[in-house]
Scaffold this active site. Structure first.
Site, PDB file in Angstrom:
ATOM      1  N   ASN A 194      -8.116  -5.886  14.174  1.00  0.00           N
ATOM      2  CA  ASN A 194      -8.403  -4.747  13.299  1.00  0.00           C
ATOM      3  C   ASN A 194      -9.911  -4.568  13.286  1.00  0.00           C
ATOM      4  OD1 ASN A 194      -5.703  -4.764  12.747  1.00  0.00           O
ATOM      5  ND2 ASN A 194      -5.897  -5.388  10.603  1.00  0.00           N
TER       6      ASN A 194
ATOM      7  N   ASN B  85      -1.866 -10.695   8.584  1.00  0.00           N
ATOM      8  CA  ASN B  85      -2.861  -9.642   8.713  1.00  0.00           C
ATOM      9  C   ASN B  85      -4.187 -10.133   8.137  1.00  0.00           C
ATOM     10  OD1 ASN B  85      -3.716  -6.712   9.082  1.00  0.00           O
ATOM     11  ND2 ASN B  85      -4.203  -7.050   6.921  1.00  0.00           N
ATOM     12  N   GLU B  86      -5.213 -10.162   8.975  1.00  0.00           N
ATOM     13  CA  GLU B  86      -6.581 -10.392   8.528  1.00  0.00           C
ATOM     14  C   GLU B  86      -6.730 -11.561   7.560  1.00  0.00           C
ATOM     15  OE1 GLU B  86      -8.218  -6.791   6.909  1.00  0.00           O
ATOM     16  OE2 GLU B  86      -8.074  -5.730   8.803  1.00  0.00           O
TER      17      GLU B  86
ATOM     18  N   GLU C   5      -5.305  -2.036  13.934  1.00  0.00           N
ATOM     19  CA  GLU C   5      -5.829  -1.099  12.921  1.00  0.00           C
ATOM     20  C   GLU C   5      -7.203  -0.610  13.346  1.00  0.00           C
ATOM     21  OE1 GLU C   5      -6.130  -2.441   8.848  1.00  0.00           O
ATOM     22  OE2 GLU C   5      -4.176  -3.413   8.949  1.00  0.00           O
TER      23      GLU C   5
ATOM     24  N   GLN D 259       0.802  -1.220   0.000  1.00  0.00           N
ATOM     25  CA  GLN D 259       0.000   0.000   0.000  1.00  0.00           C
ATOM     26  C   GLN D 259       0.840   1.277   0.000  1.00  0.00           C
ATOM     27  OE1 GLN D 259      -2.776  -1.653   3.298  1.00  0.00           O
ATOM     28  NE2 GLN D 259      -4.092  -0.393   2.040  1.00  0.00           N
TER      29      GLN D 259
ATOM     30  N   TRP E   6      -5.004   3.373  11.706  1.00  0.00           N
ATOM     31  CA  TRP E   6      -4.873   3.104  10.275  1.00  0.00           C
ATOM     32  C   TRP E   6      -5.379   4.331   9.548  1.00  0.00           C
ATOM     33  CZ3 TRP E   6      -2.447  -0.540   7.494  1.00  0.00           C
ATOM     34  CH2 TRP E   6      -2.614  -0.454   6.095  1.00  0.00           C
TER      35      TRP E   6
ATOM     36  N   ARG F 212       3.671  -0.055  13.034  1.00  0.00           N
ATOM     37  CA  ARG F 212       3.387  -1.376  12.488  1.00  0.00           C
ATOM     38  C   ARG F 212       3.482  -1.314  10.973  1.00  0.00           C
ATOM     39  NH1 ARG F 212      -2.048  -3.857  10.982  1.00  0.00           N
ATOM     40  NH2 ARG F 212      -1.465  -5.996  10.544  1.00  0.00           N
TER      41      ARG F 212
ATOM     42  N   HIS G 107       0.955  -9.270   4.745  1.00  0.00           N
ATOM     43  CA  HIS G 107      -0.207  -8.398   4.560  1.00  0.00           C
ATOM     44  C   HIS G 107      -0.617  -8.465   3.087  1.00  0.00           C
ATOM     45  CE1 HIS G 107      -2.424  -4.714   6.376  1.00  0.00           C
ATOM     46  NE2 HIS G 107      -2.956  -4.916   5.189  1.00  0.00           N
TER      47      HIS G 107
ATOM     48  N   TYR H 133     -13.248  -1.935  12.191  1.00  0.00           N
ATOM     49  CA  TYR H 133     -13.654  -0.756  11.424  1.00  0.00           C
ATOM     50  C   TYR H 133     -15.105  -0.360  11.578  1.00  0.00           C
ATOM     51  CZ  TYR H 133      -9.138  -0.586   9.129  1.00  0.00           C
ATOM     52  OH  TYR H 133      -7.791  -0.454   8.892  1.00  0.00           O
TER      53      TYR H 133
ATOM     54  N   GLU I 146      -5.485   1.890  -1.567  1.00  0.00           N
ATOM     55  CA  GLU I 146      -6.545   1.205  -0.827  1.00  0.00           C
ATOM     56  C   GLU I 146      -7.094   0.024  -1.647  1.00  0.00           C
ATOM     57  OE1 GLU I 146      -7.533   0.964   2.181  1.00  0.00           O
ATOM     58  OE2 GLU I 146      -9.314  -0.191   1.716  1.00  0.00           O
ATOM     59  N   TRP I 147      -6.222  -0.918  -1.951  1.00  0.00           N
ATOM     60  CA  TRP I 147      -6.596  -2.182  -2.592  1.00  0.00           C
ATOM     61  C   TRP I 147      -7.503  -1.949  -3.808  1.00  0.00           C
ATOM     62  CZ3 TRP I 147      -2.862  -4.983  -0.973  1.00  0.00           C
ATOM     63  CH2 TRP I 147      -2.402  -4.852   0.337  1.00  0.00           C
TER      64      TRP I 147
ATOM     65  N   PHE J 223      -7.249   6.993   3.790  1.00  0.00           N
ATOM     66  CA  PHE J 223      -7.350   6.595   5.199  1.00  0.00           C
ATOM     67  C   PHE J 223      -6.283   7.278   6.062  1.00  0.00           C
ATOM     68  CE2 PHE J 223      -9.966   3.040   3.756  1.00  0.00           C
ATOM     69  CZ  PHE J 223     -10.727   2.694   4.868  1.00  0.00           C
TER      70      PHE J 223
HETATM   71  C1  GBH Z   1      -8.062  -3.390   6.510  1.00  0.00           C
HETATM   72  O1  GBH Z   1      -9.058  -4.298   6.150  1.00  0.00           O
HETATM   73  C2  GBH Z   1      -6.742  -3.735   5.862  1.00  0.00           C
HETATM   74  O2  GBH Z   1      -5.906  -4.461   6.758  1.00  0.00           O
HETATM   75  C3  GBH Z   1      -5.984  -2.549   5.329  1.00  0.00           C
HETATM   76  O3  GBH Z   1      -4.947  -2.969   4.494  1.00  0.00           O
HETATM   77  C4  GBH Z   1      -6.944  -1.614   4.611  1.00  0.00           C
HETATM   78  O4  GBH Z   1      -6.299  -0.570   3.964  1.00  0.00           O
HETATM   79  C5  GBH Z   1      -7.899  -1.086   5.643  1.00  0.00           C
HETATM   80  O5  GBH Z   1      -8.543  -2.120   6.311  1.00  0.00           O
HETATM   81  C6  GBH Z   1      -8.981  -0.185   5.068  1.00  0.00           C
HETATM   82  O6  GBH Z   1      -9.829  -0.887   4.204  1.00  0.00           O
HETATM   83  O7  GBH Z   1     -19.047  -3.844   3.879  1.00  0.00           O
HETATM   84  O8  GBH Z   1     -19.893  -2.338   5.570  1.00  0.00           O
HETATM   85  O9  GBH Z   1     -19.930  -4.707   5.945  1.00  0.00           O
HETATM   86  C7  GBH Z   1     -10.393  -3.931   6.404  1.00  0.00           C
HETATM   87  C8  GBH Z   1     -11.323  -5.087   6.705  1.00  0.00           C
HETATM   88  C9  GBH Z   1     -13.429  -6.051   6.296  1.00  0.00           C
HETATM   89  C10 GBH Z   1     -13.383  -3.882   7.240  1.00  0.00           C
HETATM   90  C11 GBH Z   1     -14.820  -5.833   5.791  1.00  0.00           C
HETATM   91  C12 GBH Z   1     -14.800  -3.615   6.765  1.00  0.00           C
HETATM   92  C13 GBH Z   1     -16.778  -4.659   5.711  1.00  0.00           C
HETATM   93  C14 GBH Z   1     -17.648  -3.505   6.071  1.00  0.00           C
HETATM   94  N1  GBH Z   1     -12.692  -4.807   6.342  1.00  0.00           N
HETATM   95  N2  GBH Z   1     -15.544  -4.818   6.523  1.00  0.00           N
HETATM   96  S1  GBH Z   1     -19.242  -3.591   5.288  1.00  0.00           S
END
Ligand code: GBH
Length: 480
Positions: free
Chosen positions: A294, A165-166, A368, A19, A414, A76, A120, A296, A421-422, A430
């Site tokens: 992690n 990672n994840e 994260e 990234q 994060w 990290r 990752h 979100y 962002e993938w 972010f």
């Molecule tokens: C992380 O993954 C990654 O580790 C990181 O590389 C990335 O940049 C960062 O997050 C930001 O994306 O569709 O509303 O149900 C994030 C893992 C999994 C978090 C799926 C949100 C779905 C939300 N994500 N989840 S929703």
């Protein structure tokens, strides 16, 4: 000022190799599945790739100086496997080793603790081609060999290791939905890939503990989980929320903290869920020194209504909605980030308590947490109030969790920088630091200044900007 965090609480920020690094053809680096994926038309927004990214490969010294200015105590980052072993196996590439040595030494010179993730998501492409990536068991000892090189080369100075990672994202997004590399879309492959990811974690930990114990570091895994709130108080909805959490986090954490996959997954999946041998279960149990999390967002979970139109492929449920039979929805009172992810700080607190209870009070690190905000220009980035309030709200609930007995030891925002962002490419930001992708100039945002002040006060300044409390949220919901 409010209550400070525990005296030894660790404040950091996080990034990942593909990234931010760029320099994909430099330093003897081999191709990874993300090079291939991002070069495949239609896979990444705007056709973006990580070829330049934040150019951290050339700018890491300045980036580390910036970390120091913000007062970060820990950083990290992840190692690109294909810089260490360009084709995934064999002798280490000296230039790759030198690159990460420089980063580690520079961090230590600035008194910043390195937290290193071994994987990752950027698998060497050669391993995808030769052994089918995570789908074959052959990957397990291969990952172990790679991990060994890292312990040997960096372990004298790196004392905090994260194996994966994840793995949920690798399995579900990479092999279930096909929205991440290597882009497989399949109903069964996620369970197979996950199985080998979990075993690879265990293999690396065994090597670390048996061969590198004298380095006296710690090693663990980082899993991701969104919180699930029952839609109503009904037993069926409460059970749906629990089922969703078990399919999300229990899938990966139960083998490590309880020694096997969750019973509810076995019941529903039968033979589609691979089986651990007795020996593997023993290896897995207790194979993480800490619980990396992690986190979100949050969604509402409920028992699907059999009479309603069937809603498959619900966001966040991966392709496995059918396997779980959970309906997910959003509370319209919730505000959302640019990703469309709900901002629900108390969900973070509840998830921490859930982990604390289910896994018998582990030492937890949030490795994260953060959000994407639309920032068309540098002026808007300097006023990233939404992100500042997001951090304030989530960290306020982290403190509440600690006060309620959760052993949360540290927090990594994060991300340090806006970055690749993938599948969204550079369309989603972010960072607490803005990156101008034309000039590659870095500008700390309002949220970075806020975070620096939070660190300087050991969290006592957190909870000061105000965010919708649970009470005000309830009121809003009731008045609808
Ligand atoms: C992380 O993954 C990654 O580790 C990181 O590389 C990335 O940049 C960062 O997050 C930001 O994306 O569709 O509303 O149900 C994030 C893992 C999994 C978090 C799926 C949100 C779905 C939300 N994500 N989840 S929703």
């Amino acid at each position: 000022m409010k209550q400070p965090f525990p005296a030894d609480f660790i404040w950091g920020s996080a990034t990942a190799s593909y990234q931010i690094e760029g320099g994909t053809k430099e330093g003897g680096r081999g191709a990874s599945i993300w090079d291939t994926f991002s070069q495949t038309p239609g896979k990444v927004a705007g056709g973006d790739t990580g070829d330049v990214a934040c150019d951290h490969f050339h700018r890491f010294e300045d980036d580390i100086k910036l970390m120091k200015e913000l007062g970060l105590q820990a950083y990290r980052f992840s190692i690109a496997w294909s810089r260490i072993q360009p084709d995934g196996t064999g002798e280490p590439n000296a230039e790759g080793i030198a690159f990460y040595n420089s980063i580690i030494d520079c961090l230590l010179a600035h008194d910043i603790e390195p937290w290193v993730t071994l994987y990752h998501w950027d698998l060497p492409q050669a391993l995808e081609d030769r052994v089918g990536g995570w789908l074959g068991k052959a990957i397990v000892p291969i990952f172990g060999d790679y991990a060994r090189i890292c312990f040997e080369q960096f372990g004298d100075r790196v004392k905090n290791w994260i194996t994966l990672n994840e793995p949920w994202c690798s399995a579900v997004l990479g092999y279930g939905l096909g929205v991440h590399a290597p882009g497989h879309a399949d109903a069964d492959k996620p369970y197979v890939a996950a199985h080998h990811l979990i075993l690879s974690h265990a293999a690396a930990v065994k090597i670390y503990r048996e061969e590198w114990g004298h380095q006296q570091g710690r090693i663990g895994i980082t899993n991701n989980c969104d919180w699930r709130m029952p839609l109503t108080d009904s037993e069926a909805d409460k059970a749906a929320a629990q089922r969703s959490l078990v399919f999300f986090l229990g899938w990966f954490a139960d083998p490590i903290w309880k020694g096997d996959y969750p019973a509810v997954m076995r019941e529903r999946l039968g033979d589609r869920l691979p089986v651990f041998s007795a020996e593997e279960r023993e290896l897995l149990l207790g194979s993480s020194d800490f619980f990396g999390l992690n986190h979100y967002t949050t969604m509402l979970a409920s028992e699907p209504d059999p009479d309603a139109e069937v809603e498959t492929n619900i966001a966040g449920n991966g392709g496995m909605a059918e396997d779980q039979e959970v309906h997910l929805s959003n509370d319209p009172a919730w505000t959302q980030t640019q990703m469309g992810w709900n901002i629900v700080p108390e969900g973070c607190r509840e998830l921490l308590k859930w982990i604390d209870e289910r896994y018998d009070h582990p030492e937890i690190y949030i490795t994260e947490n953060g959000c994407a905000v639309e920032e068309p220009d540098v002026e808007s980035a300097l006023q990233d109030v939404v992100r500042r309030d997001f951090f304030d709200g989530y960290l306020h609930e982290c403190r509440n969790a600690i006060e309620q007995g959760v052993d949360l030891r540290g927090y990594f925002a994060w991300s340090l920088l806006d970055n690749f962002e993938w599948s969204w490419g550079y369309e989603r930001r972010f960072g607490i630091v803005r990156v101008d992708y034309d000039t590659l100039e870095r500008t700390p945002k309002l949220s970075a200044q806020w975070y620096a002040a939070a660190i300087a006060s050991n969290g006592a300044s957190i909870g000061g900007v105000g965010h919708p409390s649970a009470e005000s949220r309830e009121q809003a919901a009731e008045s609808r």
